[in-house]
Design a protein around this motif. Structure first.
Motif, mmCIF file in Angstrom:
data_model
loop_
_atom_site.group_PDB
_atom_site.id
_atom_site.type_symbol
_atom_site.label_atom_id
_atom_site.label_comp_id
_atom_site.label_asym_id
_atom_site.label_seq_id
_atom_site.Cartn_x
_atom_site.Cartn_y
_atom_site.Cartn_z
ATOM 1 N N ALA A 1 0.844 -1.196 0.000
ATOM 2 C CA ALA A 1 0.000 0.000 0.000
ATOM 3 C C ALA A 1 0.878 1.245 0.000
ATOM 4 C CB ALA A 1 -0.911 0.003 1.220
ATOM 5 N N GLN B 1 -3.430 4.105 -2.059
ATOM 6 C CA GLN B 1 -4.149 4.829 -1.013
ATOM 7 C C GLN B 1 -4.348 6.278 -1.436
ATOM 8 O OE1 GLN B 1 -5.100 3.134 2.043
ATOM 9 N NE2 GLN B 1 -4.689 1.592 0.516
ATOM 10 N N CYS C 1 -5.358 7.366 5.545
ATOM 11 C CA CYS C 1 -5.763 6.807 4.259
ATOM 12 C C CYS C 1 -7.249 6.485 4.274
ATOM 13 C CB CYS C 1 -4.990 5.530 3.958
ATOM 14 S SG CYS C 1 -3.233 5.805 3.786
ATOM 15 N N ARG D 1 -10.617 4.361 2.987
ATOM 16 C CA ARG D 1 -10.841 2.938 2.798
ATOM 17 C C ARG D 1 -11.250 2.577 1.378
ATOM 18 N NH1 ARG D 1 -10.932 0.339 7.703
ATOM 19 N NH2 ARG D 1 -11.208 1.702 9.476
ATOM 20 N N SER E 1 -9.695 2.056 -1.383
ATOM 21 C CA SER E 1 -8.524 1.671 -2.159
ATOM 22 C C SER E 1 -8.960 0.793 -3.327
ATOM 23 C CB SER E 1 -7.549 0.901 -1.282
ATOM 24 O OG SER E 1 -7.185 1.668 -0.179
#
Length: 65
Positions: free
Chosen positions: A19, A45, A57, A59, A61
């Protein structure tokens, strides 16, 4: 966890999730892991300016292939 850790875990057989905020960096690391026989996916992210006190970040993604 950094790139070297991800490469080591993948070498030992772990399925790795990478990430980062930079998509090009993600693609390079995943490519390196996959080319060496490992398994990895990347999650780009996005910074959330609304939740500065919470997670940095969001959620939402998505997977990069």
């Amino acid at each position: 966890m950094g790139k070297s850790d991800a490469l080591l875990f993948a070498k030992e057989g772990a399925k790795v999730v990478i990430a980062d905020l930079q998509e090009d960096k993600l693609r390079g690391i995943v490519r390196e892991i996959v080319e060496s026989g490992g398994e990895a996916i990347a999650l780009k992210q996005q910074r959330s300016f609304r939740r500065r006190l919470g997670s940095h970040c969001r959620r939402d993604s998505y997977e990069v292939r």
